[in-house]
Write a protein that holds these residues in place. Sequence first.
Motif, PDB file in Angstrom:
ATOM      1  N   ILE A 193       1.007  -1.119   0.048  1.00 17.36           N
ATOM      2  CA  ILE A 193      -0.060   0.083   0.007  1.00 17.36           C
ATOM      3  C   ILE A 193       1.006   1.322   0.100  1.00 17.36           C
ATOM      4  O   ILE A 193       0.491   2.286  -0.540  1.00 17.36           O
ATOM      5  N   ASP A 194       2.000   1.332   0.660  1.00 19.68           N
ATOM      6  CA  ASP A 194       3.106   2.446   0.788  1.00 19.68           C
ATOM      7  C   ASP A 194       3.427   2.583  -0.745  1.00 19.68           C
ATOM      8  O   ASP A 194       3.662   3.753  -1.143  1.00 19.68           O
ATOM      9  N   ILE A 209       0.627   3.887  -2.712  1.00 15.98           N
ATOM     10  CA  ILE A 209       0.679   5.734  -2.497  1.00 15.98           C
ATOM     11  C   ILE A 209       1.760   6.397  -2.966  1.00 15.98           C
ATOM     12  O   ILE A 209       1.888   7.508  -3.363  1.00 15.98           O
ATOM     13  N   GLN A 210       2.971   6.008  -2.865  1.00 16.19           N
ATOM     14  CA  GLN A 210       4.292   6.653  -3.430  1.00 16.19           C
ATOM     15  C   GLN A 210       4.137   6.773  -4.781  1.00 16.19           C
ATOM     16  O   GLN A 210       4.443   7.902  -5.436  1.00 16.19           O
ATOM     17  N   GLY A 219       0.523   9.107  -5.338  1.00 16.40           N
ATOM     18  CA  GLY A 219       0.296  10.173  -4.275  1.00 16.40           C
ATOM     19  C   GLY A 219       0.085  11.485  -4.902  1.00 16.40           C
ATOM     20  O   GLY A 219      -0.487  12.307  -4.436  1.00 16.40           O
ATOM     21  N   LYS A 244      -9.127   2.371   1.302  1.00 14.87           N
ATOM     22  CA  LYS A 244      -7.849   2.708   2.067  1.00 14.87           C
ATOM     23  C   LYS A 244      -7.020   3.672   1.168  1.00 14.87           C
ATOM     24  O   LYS A 244      -6.546   4.348   1.920  1.00 14.87           O
ATOM     25  N   ILE A 245      -6.635   3.360   0.061  1.00 15.56           N
ATOM     26  CA  ILE A 245      -5.618   4.119  -0.523  1.00 15.56           C
ATOM     27  C   ILE A 245      -6.277   5.511  -0.847  1.00 15.56           C
ATOM     28  O   ILE A 245      -5.833   6.554  -0.713  1.00 15.56           O
ATOM     29  N   LYS A 246      -7.864   5.240  -1.234  1.00 16.82           N
ATOM     30  CA  LYS A 246      -8.544   6.617  -1.310  1.00 16.82           C
ATOM     31  C   LYS A 246      -8.443   7.543  -0.242  1.00 16.82           C
ATOM     32  O   LYS A 246      -8.346   8.832  -0.347  1.00 16.82           O
ATOM     33  N   LYS A 292      -6.426   7.572   2.269  1.00 15.46           N
ATOM     34  CA  LYS A 292      -5.144   8.092   2.600  1.00 15.46           C
ATOM     35  C   LYS A 292      -4.672   9.307   1.867  1.00 15.46           C
ATOM     36  O   LYS A 292      -3.855  10.102   1.885  1.00 15.46           O
ATOM     37  N   LEU A 293      -5.052   9.356   0.209  1.00 15.23           N
ATOM     38  CA  LEU A 293      -4.658  10.071  -0.741  1.00 15.23           C
ATOM     39  C   LEU A 293      -5.575  11.116  -0.862  1.00 15.23           C
ATOM     40  O   LEU A 293      -5.136  12.358  -1.139  1.00 15.23           O
TER      41      LEU A 293
END
Length: 194
Positions: free
Chosen positions: A107-108, A111-112, A115, A135-137, A139-140
């Motif tokens: 996931i990191d 995101i990287q 992002g 979860k990605i949505k 966080k971003l």
Amino acid sequence: MSKISTEDDNMIRYSSSYCKGNGIAKVAFVFICPGQEEKKEGKPVAGQTGKNLEILLSFLNKSLPNVFPSTNRFDYRISNLSDEIWPKRKNGRTIPLISSIRKKENIDRIIQEIGDCEIIIFFSKNKTYNKVIKKIKRKLKPKHAIQSRHLGFQSINRGIRCDKSGNELVRGDKGNTSKRLEVIAEKIKKELKK
């Protein structure tokens, strides 16, 4: 993680699961995983799925040229929920297990990679991956995060039975792939207007 190559003529960085794009748009396309075609080509979204993405981009470019300024898929950011290559397995499985997708390191990585994008289109309606996508949505918090049907033939042929006007698509008729991709483009445009 796959090694990233550089294409010298236009400096687009890519691997079998990732393409940095050239910065013309803050748009990311996220697919499930690279497969046999991506392994062979050393680029993401190879083969027919890549051709279908470019047809989709031609529809989006015509109506939203400020958002989608190019019809070349490699001008945009491309990532995958898994960077592991998944050719068809002996058991018939062509997509990774959720256990590998939901790992923190994975996931990191996603995101990287995506992002800094304002529009993220996830080409997966697979319910198994929905929690990870959500979860990605979260966080971003992009301007727009859209989930769309995968662009492979299996997905579009089974899932889209009518053109954008509601006319039934007759199996075997010429131009059906383009008509199905136009339906997806219309749904994406509708989501972007929200």
